[in-house]
Design an enzyme around this catalytic site. Sequence first.
Site, PDB file in Angstrom:
ATOM      1  N   ASP A  63      -6.969  -9.713   4.760  1.00 40.20           N
ATOM      2  CA  ASP A  63      -7.575  -8.259   4.899  1.00 40.20           C
ATOM      3  C   ASP A  63      -8.073  -8.039   2.730  1.00 40.20           C
ATOM      4  O   ASP A  63      -7.769  -9.621   1.947  1.00 40.20           O
ATOM      5  CB  ASP A  63      -6.241  -7.345   4.450  1.00 40.20           C
ATOM      6  CG  ASP A  63      -4.826  -7.392   3.345  1.00 40.20           C
ATOM      7  OD1 ASP A  63      -4.564  -9.101   3.493  1.00 40.20           O
ATOM      8  OD2 ASP A  63      -4.417  -6.743   3.099  1.00 40.20           O
ATOM      9  N   GLU A 109      -1.577  -7.417   3.337  1.00 35.93           N
ATOM     10  CA  GLU A 109      -0.835  -8.087   1.913  1.00 35.93           C
ATOM     11  C   GLU A 109      -1.002  -6.420   1.376  1.00 35.93           C
ATOM     12  O   GLU A 109      -0.012  -6.462   0.522  1.00 35.93           O
ATOM     13  CB  GLU A 109      -1.504  -9.342   1.661  1.00 35.93           C
ATOM     14  CG  GLU A 109      -0.306  -9.293   0.786  1.00 35.93           C
ATOM     15  CD  GLU A 109      -0.212  -8.955  -0.586  1.00 35.93           C
ATOM     16  OE1 GLU A 109       0.996  -9.022  -1.567  1.00 35.93           O
ATOM     17  OE2 GLU A 109      -1.082  -8.353  -1.133  1.00 35.93           O
TER      18      GLU A 109
HETATM   19 NI    NI Z   1      -3.316 -10.526  -3.344  1.00 37.92          NI
END
Ligand code: NI
Length: 397
Positions: A82, A140
């Site tokens: 991401d 994340e």
């Molecule tokens: Ni990172």
Amino acid sequence: MIGSEQVKELARTHSNEVIDHRRHLHRHPELSFEEVRTAAYISAELDRLGIPHTKGRGGNGIVGVIGAGAAGKSIALRADIDALPIQEENEVEYASTRPGVMHACGHDVHTASLLGTARVLKSVEKHLEGSVKLVFQPAEEKLPGGASLMIADGVLEEAPQTKSIFGQHVHPPLEVGKIGVKAGVYMASADEIYLEIIGKGGHAALPQDFIDPIATAAQIISAVQQVISRFSDPEIPSVLSFGKIYSDGGATNIIPTRVYLEGTFRTLNEEWRREAHEHIHRIVTQIAVAMGAKSNLEIRKGYPYLLNNPELTNRFRQAACGYLGEENVVDLPIRMTAEDFAYYSHEIPACFYRLGTGTAQKGITSPVHTPTFDIDESALEIGVGLMSWIAINELSS
Ligand code: NI
């Protein structure tokens, strides 16, 4: 056994393709939980390489397996996919084409590198002494973190059951050609603090008639620092910072009614983390009461601390020294940032290491999470080769 020279040669052969992957991903970043096109790109590449995989794991995650059914153990390699809500300022040919979204934490590099690693390992599949799970993980950058969702989705437990996991992260302070690692506790847990202090607003010249939430906030800000300096074991690193304070009004001559504070609490020990939350709650509540005010405190739990399994990290270190030369393997200090790879490290032996991506001579020094972050792309060949070598080495250990 496959030799390190052979792996270096394979990584070199595919390096241009990996740079192309990275540039494509960099041009088309997607925010956490929205990685639909990124997942499709990864899936198409795994199809092209003939690597079986499942989609929609823990959201937009993808799990591929190389050497499925092989005797021996199974390990996992993880890349997060991401991007961040940042407007890119780099004037490069591969700059983000999406306004306000940018791969400013190098997850494009991690994804491209794992695709390259997949290609290398697939080409030596029949010589592998076990199997490799490729974990392309979404989200994340945003709670609750894609790692926790993939674990809940059974990614580690499903066949072939994963014995250990490796992850890499770009590191601009480290010159390209070097990697960094730290055995044991490495990165911090991160919790978000949201505090509302409710007083009674009125004319600032008549404080005796009102309850000042600003004066109360000042007392609380000072007092909660004592959690770190007086209640914490000096051997456990902890940080408590407020990054935002505002009121619902007020002026030079007006006391507002409400003050809001936002901050972060970070540490490296789960038991102390729980205790610290209690200390913060007690100090905040009782100071507010002592000042005649009310308080609403919420501490939102984020990622846990990240533990690099000592034995696994030791084997990683030795393999990395063999591959890159001892002088290029750097010992890193503890880092108070957080990373959702930590969730894997509380499930199975894990090792999270840093890939040198900076080059001071070329002016590539911008830190992650900035609009001018970029990497020296020669790091990709090293990232691919090292991760492939680590996998081969770990399967035969
Ligand atoms: Ni990172």
